[in-house]
Design an enzyme around this catalytic site. Structure first.
Site, PDB file in Angstrom:
ATOM      1  N   ARG A  51      -4.780  -1.948   9.146  1.00  0.00           N
ATOM      2  CA  ARG A  51      -6.104  -2.501   8.676  1.00  0.00           C
ATOM      3  C   ARG A  51      -5.502  -3.652   7.793  1.00  0.00           C
ATOM      4  O   ARG A  51      -4.828  -3.561   7.077  1.00  0.00           O
ATOM      5  CB  ARG A  51      -7.136  -1.597   8.354  1.00  0.00           C
ATOM      6  CG  ARG A  51      -6.718  -0.879   7.045  1.00  0.00           C
ATOM      7  CD  ARG A  51      -7.826   0.019   6.590  1.00  0.00           C
ATOM      8  NE  ARG A  51      -7.616   1.039   5.623  1.00  0.00           N
ATOM      9  CZ  ARG A  51      -7.515   2.155   5.611  1.00  0.00           C
ATOM     10  NH1 ARG A  51      -7.590   2.889   6.827  1.00  0.00           N
ATOM     11  NH2 ARG A  51      -7.189   2.976   4.748  1.00  0.00           N
ATOM     12  N   HIS A  94       2.253   3.189  -9.047  1.00  0.00           N
ATOM     13  CA  HIS A  94       2.003   1.815  -9.361  1.00  0.00           C
ATOM     14  C   HIS A  94       3.316   1.372 -10.135  1.00  0.00           C
ATOM     15  O   HIS A  94       3.557   0.389  -9.922  1.00  0.00           O
ATOM     16  CB  HIS A  94       0.651   1.612  -9.930  1.00  0.00           C
ATOM     17  CG  HIS A  94      -0.508   2.108  -9.233  1.00  0.00           C
ATOM     18  ND1 HIS A  94      -0.713   1.700  -7.807  1.00  0.00           N
ATOM     19  CD2 HIS A  94      -1.601   2.694  -9.704  1.00  0.00           C
ATOM     20  CE1 HIS A  94      -1.814   2.047  -7.590  1.00  0.00           C
ATOM     21  NE2 HIS A  94      -2.511   2.737  -8.595  1.00  0.00           N
ATOM     22  N   LEU A 124      10.729 -20.798  -4.621  1.00  0.00           N
ATOM     23  CA  LEU A 124       9.724 -19.742  -3.935  1.00  0.00           C
ATOM     24  C   LEU A 124       8.155 -19.705  -4.569  1.00  0.00           C
ATOM     25  O   LEU A 124       8.185 -20.002  -5.910  1.00  0.00           O
ATOM     26  CB  LEU A 124      10.423 -18.412  -4.135  1.00  0.00           C
ATOM     27  CG  LEU A 124       9.196 -17.264  -3.592  1.00  0.00           C
ATOM     28  CD1 LEU A 124       9.099 -17.264  -2.139  1.00  0.00           C
ATOM     29  CD2 LEU A 124       9.569 -15.978  -4.156  1.00  0.00           C
ATOM     30  N   TRP A 160     -11.948  -2.143  -7.723  1.00  0.00           N
ATOM     31  CA  TRP A 160     -12.713  -1.966  -9.022  1.00  0.00           C
ATOM     32  C   TRP A 160     -13.439  -0.726  -9.019  1.00  0.00           C
ATOM     33  O   TRP A 160     -13.789  -0.050  -9.918  1.00  0.00           O
ATOM     34  CB  TRP A 160     -13.830  -2.880  -9.179  1.00  0.00           C
ATOM     35  CG  TRP A 160     -13.272  -4.282  -9.723  1.00  0.00           C
ATOM     36  CD1 TRP A 160     -13.118  -5.666  -9.061  1.00  0.00           C
ATOM     37  CD2 TRP A 160     -12.326  -4.619 -10.791  1.00  0.00           C
ATOM     38  NE1 TRP A 160     -12.649  -6.425  -9.713  1.00  0.00           N
ATOM     39  CE2 TRP A 160     -11.961  -6.067 -10.758  1.00  0.00           C
ATOM     40  CE3 TRP A 160     -12.275  -4.260 -12.106  1.00  0.00           C
ATOM     41  CZ2 TRP A 160     -11.604  -6.804 -11.830  1.00  0.00           C
ATOM     42  CZ3 TRP A 160     -11.337  -4.631 -13.120  1.00  0.00           C
ATOM     43  CH2 TRP A 160     -11.270  -6.158 -13.046  1.00  0.00           C
ATOM     44  N   ASP A 216       0.864  -1.126  -0.120  1.00  0.00           N
ATOM     45  CA  ASP A 216       0.073   0.029  -0.091  1.00  0.00           C
ATOM     46  C   ASP A 216       0.702   1.293   0.001  1.00  0.00           C
ATOM     47  O   ASP A 216       1.858   1.305   0.709  1.00  0.00           O
ATOM     48  CB  ASP A 216      -0.842  -0.212   1.087  1.00  0.00           C
ATOM     49  CG  ASP A 216      -2.025   1.079   1.148  1.00  0.00           C
ATOM     50  OD1 ASP A 216      -2.465   1.340   0.003  1.00  0.00           O
ATOM     51  OD2 ASP A 216      -2.451   1.630   2.317  1.00  0.00           O
ATOM     52  N   GLY A 217       0.403   2.449  -0.622  1.00  0.00           N
ATOM     53  CA  GLY A 217       0.931   3.653  -0.551  1.00  0.00           C
ATOM     54  C   GLY A 217       1.579   4.149  -1.901  1.00  0.00           C
ATOM     55  O   GLY A 217       2.162   5.239  -1.745  1.00  0.00           O
TER      56      GLY A 217
HETATM   57  C1  IPE Z   1      -5.442  -2.634  -0.058  1.00  0.00           C
HETATM   58  O1  IPE Z   1      -5.067  -1.250  -0.246  1.00  0.00           O
HETATM   59  C2  IPE Z   1      -5.412  -3.407  -1.528  1.00  0.00           C
HETATM   60  C3  IPE Z   1      -4.108  -3.654  -2.126  1.00  0.00           C
HETATM   61  C4  IPE Z   1      -2.861  -3.119  -1.517  1.00  0.00           C
HETATM   62  C5  IPE Z   1      -4.133  -4.123  -3.315  1.00  0.00           C
HETATM   63  P1  IPE Z   1      -6.111  -0.302  -0.411  1.00  0.00           P
HETATM   64  O2  IPE Z   1      -5.477   1.070  -0.615  1.00  0.00           O
HETATM   65  O3  IPE Z   1      -7.108  -0.521  -1.403  1.00  0.00           O
HETATM   66  O4  IPE Z   1      -7.008  -0.409   1.172  1.00  0.00           O
HETATM   67  P2  IPE Z   1      -7.879   0.705   1.787  1.00  0.00           P
HETATM   68  O5  IPE Z   1      -8.893   1.387   0.758  1.00  0.00           O
HETATM   69  O6  IPE Z   1      -6.710   1.844   2.367  1.00  0.00           O
HETATM   70  O7  IPE Z   1      -8.497   0.005   3.070  1.00  0.00           O
HETATM   71  C1  IPE Z   2      -1.561   0.304  -3.550  1.00  0.00           C
HETATM   72  O1  IPE Z   2      -1.518   1.627  -3.364  1.00  0.00           O
HETATM   73  C2  IPE Z   2      -1.994  -0.324  -4.697  1.00  0.00           C
HETATM   74  C3  IPE Z   2      -3.358  -0.669  -5.042  1.00  0.00           C
HETATM   75  C4  IPE Z   2      -4.310  -0.679  -4.186  1.00  0.00           C
HETATM   76  C5  IPE Z   2      -3.624  -1.335  -6.258  1.00  0.00           C
HETATM   77  P1  IPE Z   2      -2.600   2.421  -3.417  1.00  0.00           P
HETATM   78  O2  IPE Z   2      -2.968   2.904  -4.780  1.00  0.00           O
HETATM   79  O3  IPE Z   2      -3.793   2.119  -2.544  1.00  0.00           O
HETATM   80  O4  IPE Z   2      -1.936   4.215  -2.773  1.00  0.00           O
HETATM   81  P2  IPE Z   2      -2.371   5.030  -1.589  1.00  0.00           P
HETATM   82  O5  IPE Z   2      -2.758   4.003  -0.486  1.00  0.00           O
HETATM   83  O6  IPE Z   2      -3.712   5.654  -2.252  1.00  0.00           O
HETATM   84  O7  IPE Z   2      -1.355   5.694  -1.505  1.00  0.00           O
HETATM   85 MG    MG Z   3      -4.196   2.291  -0.483  1.00  0.00          MG
END
Ligand code: IPE
Ligand code: IPE
Ligand code: MG
Length: 258
Positions: A200, A43, A137, A75, A26-27
């Site tokens: 979370r 991404h 792996l 989605w 995430d991030g």
């Molecule tokens: C969780 O991240 C899903 C993935 C990393 C693929 P999200 O960014 O979608 O999660 P929320 O919306 O912060 O809970």
């Molecule tokens: C995780 O990064 C990748 C996916 C959920 C596909 P995010 O796109 O959720 O990045 P933030 O959380 O908005 O920074």
């Molecule tokens: Mg996110």
């Protein structure tokens, strides 16, 4: 009062190297925004971290790695972002599979894949069959995955087996459900990492992570390199997993099995 009942642990007490690491990557969006770039730039950069974590897993002897790439809920993001994520998935499969195969990595995709464009579904099947006999792996990419989806499809399989007379309803136990989840052949996650600062589960491996050690870091996914992953593995190695027992019981068991 002391009890003489044999102790059964769901997982090995404290393997120094986790057999299975699951990561919520995430991030990416915030990382890109901090640089004044569109979210999709993050991404693309995130693919580098995937490479780093895969290679470090091979070096450190982690047997299974599950990466959350796209959730059932993702989605609902803007259409353009979803499109880029699908394209990125395609190019990553095209560009990385040979390298994964050279590193003896077995690739599998878990999730509801029928929702993906047909070309992508074909490419997934190709990548899975090319790497099917690799053993160093097990790399699982969770795409259009949700923990609730996984449990629901397992429940559906249970019912089908009961209706077909293959399964006695009274014989349904935890193992019967586990066997119908996405990866019954692999160990449960020992270590569950989430980057990006949120604490979370976001509907990731709900059933399988019941006893996973949780590790949260503020580092955004594109900044999560091999050293950062190494820190998480080192942190895991220092933990004592108790599975409901006492620390003393675990020490005795660890001493016996050492
Ligand atoms: C969780 O991240 C899903 C993935 C990393 C693929 P999200 O960014 O979608 O999660 P929320 O919306 O912060 O809970
Ligand atoms: C995780 O990064 C990748 C996916 C959920 C596909 P995010 O796109 O959720 O990045 P933030 O959380 O908005 O920074
Ligand atoms: Mg996110």
């Amino acid at each position: 009062m002391e009890t003489a009942a044999p102790v059964v642990l769901p997982l090995a007490p404290s393997p120094r190297v986790p057999r299975h690491v699951a990561i919520i990557m995430d991030g990416n969006g915030r990382w890109a925004r901090q640089r004044g770039r569109p979210r999709t730039f993050g991404h693309r950069e995130g693919v580098r971290s995937v490479r780093a974590v895969v290679e470090e897993s091979v070096r450190r002897g982690v047997g299974t790695l599950t990466l959350f790439a796209f959730s059932s809920e993702n989605w609902q993001r803007p259409r353009a972002e979803v499109t880029v994520l699908m394209e990125l998935f395609m190019t990553a499969l095209r560009g990385e599979v040979r390298r994964l195969n050279d590193n003896d990595v077995r690739l599998r995709v878990i999730g509801e894949r029928s929702a993906f464009p047909e070309k992508l579904q074909h490419r997934i099947i190709e990548a899975e069959s090319l790497t099917a006999t690799n053993t160093t792996l097990n790399l699982q990419v969770a795409a259009n995955y949700g923990g609730r989806w996984d449990m629901t499809q397992a429940a559906r399989r249970l019912v089908a087996d009961v209706q077909a007379g293959r399964l006695d309803p009274d014989a349904i136990d935890e193992q019967a459900l586990t066997q119908r989840l996405s990866f019954p052949d692999l160990p449960e996650p020992d270590l569950f990492i989430r980057t990006g600062g949120e604490q979370r589960l976001s509907n990731f491996l709900l059933w399988q992570a019941a006893y996973a050690e949780l590790y949260f870091t503020d580092r955004l996914w594109p900044d999560f390199n091999d050293a950062a992953f190494g820190e998480a593995l080192d942190d895991f190695a220092r933990r004592q997993r108790r599975f409901g027992l006492t620390g003393e019981q675990i020490e005795t068991l660890t001493a016996v099995s050492a």
